[in-house]
Design an enzyme around this catalytic site. Sequence first.
Site, PDB file in Angstrom:
ATOM      1  N   ASP A 118       1.061  -1.306  -0.105  1.00  0.00           N
ATOM      2  CA  ASP A 118       0.001   0.294  -0.384  1.00  0.00           C
ATOM      3  C   ASP A 118       0.880   1.248  -0.233  1.00  0.00           C
ATOM      4  O   ASP A 118       1.755   1.703   0.774  1.00  0.00           O
ATOM      5  CB  ASP A 118      -0.532  -0.255   1.211  1.00  0.00           C
ATOM      6  CG  ASP A 118      -1.749  -0.989   1.550  1.00  0.00           C
ATOM      7  OD1 ASP A 118      -3.001  -0.597   0.420  1.00  0.00           O
ATOM      8  OD2 ASP A 118      -1.786  -2.384   2.101  1.00  0.00           O
TER       9      ASP A 118
ATOM     10  N   ASP B  70     -10.758  -4.922  -1.306  1.00  0.00           N
ATOM     11  CA  ASP B  70      -9.236  -4.730  -0.611  1.00  0.00           C
ATOM     12  C   ASP B  70     -10.145  -3.152   0.902  1.00  0.00           C
ATOM     13  O   ASP B  70     -10.685  -2.339   0.643  1.00  0.00           O
ATOM     14  CB  ASP B  70      -8.678  -3.103  -1.032  1.00  0.00           C
ATOM     15  CG  ASP B  70      -7.503  -2.851   0.108  1.00  0.00           C
ATOM     16  OD1 ASP B  70      -7.325  -3.366   0.453  1.00  0.00           O
ATOM     17  OD2 ASP B  70      -6.414  -2.415  -0.991  1.00  0.00           O
TER      18      ASP B  70
HETATM   19  C1  DX5 Z   1      -6.459   0.865   2.798  1.00  0.00           C
HETATM   20  C2  DX5 Z   1      -5.258  -0.276   1.769  1.00  0.00           C
HETATM   21  C3  DX5 Z   1      -5.761  -1.744   2.473  1.00  0.00           C
HETATM   22  C4  DX5 Z   1      -5.837  -2.542   4.425  1.00  0.00           C
HETATM   23  C5  DX5 Z   1      -5.866  -3.615   3.645  1.00  0.00           C
HETATM   24  O1  DX5 Z   1      -6.294   1.978   2.268  1.00  0.00           O
HETATM   25  O2  DX5 Z   1      -5.553  -0.321   0.758  1.00  0.00           O
HETATM   26  O3  DX5 Z   1      -4.460  -2.392   1.665  1.00  0.00           O
HETATM   27  O4  DX5 Z   1      -4.852  -1.974   4.430  1.00  0.00           O
HETATM   28  O5  DX5 Z   1      -5.655  -3.353   5.604  1.00  0.00           O
HETATM   29  P1  DX5 Z   1      -6.821  -4.305   6.459  1.00  0.00           P
HETATM   30  O6  DX5 Z   1      -7.389  -5.569   6.346  1.00  0.00           O
HETATM   31  O7  DX5 Z   1      -6.556  -4.380   7.713  1.00  0.00           O
HETATM   32  O8  DX5 Z   1      -7.996  -3.508   5.711  1.00  0.00           O
HETATM   33 ZN    ZN Z   2      -4.668  -1.753  -0.119  1.00  0.00          ZN
END
Ligand code: DX5
Ligand code: ZN
Length: 212
Positions: A34, A170
């Site tokens: 990310d 996501d």
């Molecule tokens: C949010 C990100 C995601 C997130 C996923 O901005 O793009 O990829 O971090 O993490 P969880 O599963 O904890 O929501």
């Molecule tokens: Zn993400």
Amino acid sequence: MIKTSISILDCDFNNLQGEIKKINLTNANLIHIDIMDGSFVNNNTIKKFDMDTLSKYSNKKFDVHLMVDKPENHIEKYITPLTKFISIHLESKGDINKSLVKIRESNIKSGLAINPDSKISDLHKFIDLVDMVIIMSVYPGKGGQKFINKTFDRVKELREKFNNIDISVDGGVDSSNSHKLISNGASILVSGSFLMKSDNINNSIKNMLKEW
Ligand code: DX5
Ligand code: ZN
């Protein structure tokens, strides 16, 4: 086959090598990276992810999620032999067409991510340039947020229209929402906190994919 992509946004960055080695031992298909620029979203993670360390230790392919403005200027850095997908955001200020073409010309699969409040039909005009759509099930910016329920219908709406693309979901994905996401047409599940905090990542993956 449904794929899982494990987000390392909230991992221990002082021990990136150890975290990657832990993920190497799991059945996850991809590592979700990310990237945030402090402009498209408030957080900035650009310096956190050292692509050399990731490339050196990972035995999984990379699923790079660019939450940045001007994505065309960021893509280059994430083109590595392990990079399978690079995704940019529909809402980002910048050249969407140029960015998607640049990704594909680098022999990497192109992804387009869409925020929870953007219209699914706004993706249609880009679909010929896209291998994967990431439907955001939280507002981008941080991990560990609550899954937004309207995502189920959004996955279904996109899948009914397009059969030949990957649909990734996501944000807040876990074993309580994964089955319905898959039956509505998702083909890739991104999960951060649910998998990384679990005592047994492989069991948690199994629970997410049960019956599939
Ligand atoms: C949010 C990100 C995601 C997130 C996923 O901005 O793009 O990829 O971090 O993490 P969880 O599963 O904890 O929501
Ligand atoms: Zn993400």
